[in-house]
Scaffold this motif. Structure first.
Motif, PDB file in Angstrom:
ATOM      1  N   GLU A   6       0.848  -1.195   0.000  1.00 39.88           N
ATOM      2  CA  GLU A   6       0.000   0.000   0.000  1.00 39.88           C
ATOM      3  C   GLU A   6       0.883   1.244   0.000  1.00 39.88           C
ATOM      4  O   GLU A   6       1.752   1.412   0.874  1.00 39.88           O
ATOM      5  N   SER A   8       2.225   4.893   0.805  1.00 39.32           N
ATOM      6  CA  SER A   8       2.122   5.605   2.079  1.00 39.32           C
ATOM      7  C   SER A   8       1.509   6.993   1.950  1.00 39.32           C
ATOM      8  O   SER A   8       1.261   7.648   2.967  1.00 39.32           O
ATOM      9  N   THR A   9       1.282   7.449   0.725  1.00 39.53           N
ATOM     10  CA  THR A   9       0.766   8.801   0.510  1.00 39.53           C
ATOM     11  C   THR A   9      -0.533   8.774  -0.292  1.00 39.53           C
ATOM     12  O   THR A   9      -0.766   7.844  -1.082  1.00 39.53           O
ATOM     13  N   PRO A  10      -1.382   9.790  -0.121  1.00 38.37           N
ATOM     14  CA  PRO A  10      -2.610   9.866  -0.931  1.00 38.37           C
ATOM     15  C   PRO A  10      -2.315   9.903  -2.427  1.00 38.37           C
ATOM     16  O   PRO A  10      -3.011   9.263  -3.215  1.00 38.37           O
ATOM     17  N   ALA A  11      -1.264  10.646  -2.821  1.00 37.67           N
ATOM     18  CA  ALA A  11      -0.923  10.737  -4.245  1.00 37.67           C
ATOM     19  C   ALA A  11      -0.500   9.376  -4.784  1.00 37.67           C
ATOM     20  O   ALA A  11      -0.841   9.005  -5.917  1.00 37.67           O
ATOM     21  N   ARG A  13      -1.462   6.432  -3.564  1.00 39.92           N
ATOM     22  CA  ARG A  13      -2.638   5.563  -3.622  1.00 39.92           C
ATOM     23  C   ARG A  13      -3.509   5.901  -4.831  1.00 39.92           C
ATOM     24  O   ARG A  13      -4.057   5.006  -5.493  1.00 39.92           O
ATOM     25  N   GLU A  14      -3.614   7.202  -5.129  1.00 33.49           N
ATOM     26  CA  GLU A  14      -4.368   7.614  -6.317  1.00 33.49           C
ATOM     27  C   GLU A  14      -3.722   7.064  -7.585  1.00 33.49           C
ATOM     28  O   GLU A  14      -4.406   6.583  -8.499  1.00 33.49           O
ATOM     29  N   ARG A 232       2.045  15.203 -11.789  1.00 36.00           N
ATOM     30  CA  ARG A 232       0.897  15.145 -10.874  1.00 36.00           C
ATOM     31  C   ARG A 232       0.144  16.472 -10.882  1.00 36.00           C
ATOM     32  O   ARG A 232      -1.095  16.498 -10.897  1.00 36.00           O
ATOM     33  N   PRO A 237      -1.532  11.142 -12.630  1.00 38.78           N
ATOM     34  CA  PRO A 237      -1.120  10.489 -11.393  1.00 38.78           C
ATOM     35  C   PRO A 237       0.249   9.826 -11.535  1.00 38.78           C
ATOM     36  O   PRO A 237       0.587   9.293 -12.596  1.00 38.78           O
ATOM     37  N   ASP A 255       6.525   6.978  -2.454  1.00 38.75           N
ATOM     38  CA  ASP A 255       5.221   6.473  -2.033  1.00 38.75           C
ATOM     39  C   ASP A 255       5.326   5.039  -1.539  1.00 38.75           C
ATOM     40  O   ASP A 255       4.531   4.609  -0.708  1.00 38.75           O
TER      41      ASP A 255
END
Length: 277
Positions: A6, A8-11, A13-14, A232, A237, A255
């Protein structure tokens, strides 16, 4: 089947979600040394991890493109990686010398500009510079055509030799219109205006990628990381993978942190399996 780590950052994961949702528009780009191949004392002995080519061959048919972005000459990376003539990698691209050279698997040819004249001039002066700073013994000069690199990994005190040579090699580079690119116990003199970020962004635009994955391990990968950040901001993404933690500046931005080439290879294999489902 092992699950993908997974981000570690929202970016991150997106980006992973975008990749899994529309892989046919994704670019997977990777550094070679330290990312697909272990760092070894003699750079000429570096080879891709045994699982790297099978993983890339399994992944490539599912994505828009797979590219190797390296400071090595493109042809050398192809040989050391074992990338030529591999089923599944018919459209692989190797961007060598930080993008100054390009090898296309489809044609099997390398396209490269003429070397910067400063390279030959700096190369001729290198022995004297190394001798003047007591660094001749244990250092190793790598001829790269479009660049020249001094490795200190074999020196009695590799870190001390590296630090002792930074300033004089930076001065030598400047005298001949070059720049000095430091890496892990290597100092490379190369032409300005070419870096992995420039190469990566141009290739993203060329293939029309709407998602990009980049994996690296060294200071030379920082411009590629910066390019992903810029992409980004443009709505594309990006997922940043870091192989190892030797370079904190890289690891802190990543990430997904992976311990080394074996784990990068495993990530690629898992990704290929996931996309094949």
């Amino acid at each position: 089947m092992d699950t993908l780590p997974e981000p570690s950052t929202p970016a991150g994961r997106e980006a992973l979600a975008a990749l899994l949702g529309d892989p046919a528009r994704a670019l997977v780009a990777l550094d070679f040394d330290g990312t697909l191949a272990d760092i070894v004392p003699d750079p000429e002995q570096a080879r891709a991890h045994p699982g790297a080519v099978p993983a890339l061959a399994a992944l490539a048919p599912h994505v828009a493109s797979v590219a190797i972005v390296t400071g090595r000459p493109a042809g050398v990376a192809v040989r050391y990686g074992g990338f030529a003539g591999v089923a599944g990698l018919e459209h692989l691209v190797v961007l060598g010398h930080y993008g100054a050279e390009r090898w296309d698997a489809l044609t099997g040819t390398v396209h490269a500009p003429s070397p910067h004249p400063g390279i030959a001039a700096a190369r001729a002066e290198l022995p004297g510079v190394l001798d003047a700073h007591g660094a001749w013994r244990g250092t190793w000069v790598e001829e790269k055509g479009q660049a020249v690199a001094v490795h200190t990994r074999r020196a009695t005190d590799p870190e001390a030799a590296f630090e002792a040579l930074r300033a004089p090699l930076a001065e030598l580079a400047a005298q001949h219109g070059l720049i000095l690119e430091p890496g892990r116990l290597v100092l490379e003199l190369r032409p300005p205006g070419v870096d992995k970020g420039v190469a990566l962004e141009a290739y993203v635009r060329e293939v029309g990628a709407r998602c990009v994955v980049y994996a690296g391990d060294d200071l030379g990968d920082l411009p590629a990381y910066a390019a992903v950040e810029k992409l980004r901001s443009d709505g594309i993404p990006g997922l940043l993978l870091c192989s190892g933690t030797a370079i904190p500046e890289l690891a802190e931005q990543a990430d997904v942190l992976l311990p080394g080439p074996a784990e990068v290879t495993a990530f690629l294999a898992r990704l290929a399996q996931r996309l094949a489902e």
